[in-house]
Design a protein around this motif. Structure first.
Motif, PDB file in Angstrom:
ATOM      1  N   LEU A 180     -30.621 -30.869  12.921  1.00 52.21           N
ATOM      2  CA  LEU A 180     -30.402 -29.441  12.341  1.00 52.21           C
ATOM      3  C   LEU A 180     -28.953 -29.558  11.545  1.00 52.21           C
ATOM      4  O   LEU A 180     -27.863 -29.587  12.412  1.00 52.21           O
ATOM      5  N   LYS A 181     -28.771 -28.803  10.442  1.00 51.00           N
ATOM      6  CA  LYS A 181     -27.688 -28.480   9.697  1.00 51.00           C
ATOM      7  C   LYS A 181     -27.418 -27.010   9.693  1.00 51.00           C
ATOM      8  O   LYS A 181     -28.627 -26.391   9.709  1.00 51.00           O
ATOM      9  N   TYR A 182     -26.208 -26.678  10.052  1.00 51.08           N
ATOM     10  CA  TYR A 182     -26.150 -25.132   9.839  1.00 51.08           C
ATOM     11  C   TYR A 182     -24.648 -24.823   9.443  1.00 51.08           C
ATOM     12  O   TYR A 182     -23.830 -25.728   9.358  1.00 51.08           O
ATOM     13  N   ARG A 183     -24.381 -23.560   9.534  1.00 49.22           N
ATOM     14  CA  ARG A 183     -22.883 -23.166   9.213  1.00 49.22           C
ATOM     15  C   ARG A 183     -22.772 -22.318  10.608  1.00 49.22           C
ATOM     16  O   ARG A 183     -23.335 -21.611  11.210  1.00 49.22           O
ATOM     17  N   TYR A 184     -21.155 -22.300  10.981  1.00 51.43           N
ATOM     18  CA  TYR A 184     -20.652 -21.232  12.080  1.00 51.43           C
ATOM     19  C   TYR A 184     -19.450 -20.587  11.722  1.00 51.43           C
ATOM     20  O   TYR A 184     -18.710 -21.051  11.128  1.00 51.43           O
ATOM     21  N   THR A 185     -19.409 -19.366  12.247  1.00 52.67           N
ATOM     22  CA  THR A 185     -17.933 -18.790  12.430  1.00 52.67           C
ATOM     23  C   THR A 185     -17.715 -18.449  13.584  1.00 52.67           C
ATOM     24  O   THR A 185     -18.287 -18.116  14.682  1.00 52.67           O
ATOM     25  N   PHE A 186     -16.358 -18.353  13.877  1.00 51.56           N
ATOM     26  CA  PHE A 186     -15.895 -17.792  14.967  1.00 51.56           C
ATOM     27  C   PHE A 186     -14.638 -17.117  14.566  1.00 51.56           C
ATOM     28  O   PHE A 186     -13.785 -17.391  13.711  1.00 51.56           O
ATOM     29  N   GLY A 187     -14.602 -15.797  15.460  1.00 50.95           N
ATOM     30  CA  GLY A 187     -13.368 -14.993  15.035  1.00 50.95           C
ATOM     31  C   GLY A 187     -13.397 -14.585  13.345  1.00 50.95           C
ATOM     32  O   GLY A 187     -14.365 -14.202  13.108  1.00 50.95           O
ATOM     33  N   SER A 188     -12.171 -14.755  12.527  1.00 56.23           N
ATOM     34  CA  SER A 188     -12.524 -14.277  11.283  1.00 56.23           C
ATOM     35  C   SER A 188     -12.565 -15.590  10.490  1.00 56.23           C
ATOM     36  O   SER A 188     -12.291 -15.676   9.165  1.00 56.23           O
ATOM     37  N   SER A 189     -13.064 -16.692  10.999  1.00 56.19           N
ATOM     38  CA  SER A 189     -12.950 -18.044  10.153  1.00 56.19           C
ATOM     39  C   SER A 189     -14.195 -17.904   8.903  1.00 56.19           C
ATOM     40  O   SER A 189     -14.947 -17.344   9.119  1.00 56.19           O
ATOM     41  N   ILE A 190     -13.491 -18.919   8.132  1.00 53.00           N
ATOM     42  CA  ILE A 190     -14.690 -19.179   7.098  1.00 53.00           C
ATOM     43  C   ILE A 190     -15.862 -19.899   7.920  1.00 53.00           C
ATOM     44  O   ILE A 190     -15.687 -20.513   8.806  1.00 53.00           O
ATOM     45  N   PRO A 191     -17.071 -19.570   7.424  1.00 54.16           N
ATOM     46  CA  PRO A 191     -18.255 -20.624   7.779  1.00 54.16           C
ATOM     47  C   PRO A 191     -17.817 -22.096   7.333  1.00 54.16           C
ATOM     48  O   PRO A 191     -17.598 -22.370   6.537  1.00 54.16           O
ATOM     49  N   ILE A 192     -17.859 -22.799   8.761  1.00 52.78           N
ATOM     50  CA  ILE A 192     -17.641 -24.145   8.655  1.00 52.78           C
ATOM     51  C   ILE A 192     -19.002 -25.005   8.994  1.00 52.78           C
ATOM     52  O   ILE A 192     -19.704 -24.648   9.715  1.00 52.78           O
ATOM     53  N   GLU A 193     -19.220 -25.944   8.153  1.00 53.90           N
ATOM     54  CA  GLU A 193     -20.264 -26.765   8.059  1.00 53.90           C
ATOM     55  C   GLU A 193     -20.542 -27.597   9.288  1.00 53.90           C
ATOM     56  O   GLU A 193     -19.663 -28.390   9.830  1.00 53.90           O
ATOM     57  N   ALA A 194     -21.671 -27.867   9.838  1.00 51.13           N
ATOM     58  CA  ALA A 194     -21.908 -28.524  11.028  1.00 51.13           C
ATOM     59  C   ALA A 194     -23.370 -28.976  11.160  1.00 51.13           C
ATOM     60  O   ALA A 194     -24.010 -28.691  10.301  1.00 51.13           O
TER      61      ALA A 194
END
Length: 251
Positions: A180-194
């Motif tokens: 599964l591919k997705y993006r995540y954000t934490f705090g005020s971060s930009i969306p990071i690919e994972a």
């Protein structure tokens, strides 16, 4: 994916560590569950794969480790870590820029380590070949009887991981071969690919055992103080956990 992840983490490097000072529930959990799983490690020599700015490496030093080698793809993240260590007037961490989904024999690493850590990088493997290469590096550098520690995603689509209530948001899910591919954000971060492969997030221990890791366990969630202190906040997560702190031994 490696080039994308490198670029995204470089862009977040100067602000990444602040996420762990903002009292986000997930950030606090991340640190506390790691500390619990690590325990005291007097004199240990540790390899931190995907160690970024050295947050976990510094915790390992606080727990008694003698030295930590950090290998990460983001020069920016490691530069921030080096600056932090300079302020602390320490030189117990060495920093190496490399892609941990590829062989690392070009680096002047120790032949074997007491502990090998891989906190979160398994969730940046977009295919099985990348994931297997990461596990190969873990196995190659971990001495017999040594310990592996790694926090990873175990259910990216768990409700607690998509609402933002814990300080992290997983989104933009896309099925890929084997995972599964997705993006995540934490705090005020930009969306990071994972991306997470089913071989790990399913909870199967087969890939660990394939690379000589045995006694594979998940650190109990209640060992994190924030979970004990705030049961109402963690109720949905405990019903359907989204991340797991995995620990194992090298046979």
């Amino acid at each position: 994916m490696a080039n994308i992840v490198q670029k995204e983490y470089n862009s977040e490097a100067t602000s990444y560590d602040t996420y762990y000072t903002e009292e986000s529930p997930m950030a606090r959990f991340d640190l506390e569950i790691f500390i619990s799983a690590l325990g005291l490690v007097p004199g240990a020599v540790i390899l931190d794969l995907g160690g970024g700015s050295g947050i976990k490496a510094r915790l390992a030093l606080d727990a008694g480790a003698a030295a930590v080698d950090v290998v990460d793809i983001s020069e920016g993240m490691m530069r921030e870590g080096e600056a932090t260590e300079k302020k602390l007037n320490r030189d117990a961490i060495r920093w190496f820029e490399a892609d941990i989904s590829k062989p690392l024999d070009h680096l002047p690493l120790h032949p074997q380590y007491d502990i090998v850590m891989a906190n979160w990088p398994l969730d940046h493997a977009s295919n099985m070949a990348m994931l297997e290469s990461m596990f190969q590096n873990i196995s190659d550098y971990l001495k017999a009887g040594g310990r592996f520690l790694g926090i990873r995603t175990c259910d990216p689509r768990a409700p607690a991981m998509t609402t933002g209530e814990l300080g992290v948001v997983y989104k933009d899910f896309e099925e890929i071969p084997g995972g599964l591919k997705y993006r995540y954000t934490f705090g005020s971060s930009i969306p990071i690919e994972a991306a997470s492969m089913e071989a790990t997030y399913s909870g199967s221990t087969e890939i660990y055992e394939k690379y000589g890791l045995v006694d594979v366990q998940i650190e109990p969630y209640e060992n994190a103080q924030t979970v004990r202190d705030n049961p109402e906040v963690w109720e949905a997560f405990l019903k359907q956990p989204g991340v797991a702190m995995v620990k194992a031994l090298k046979a």
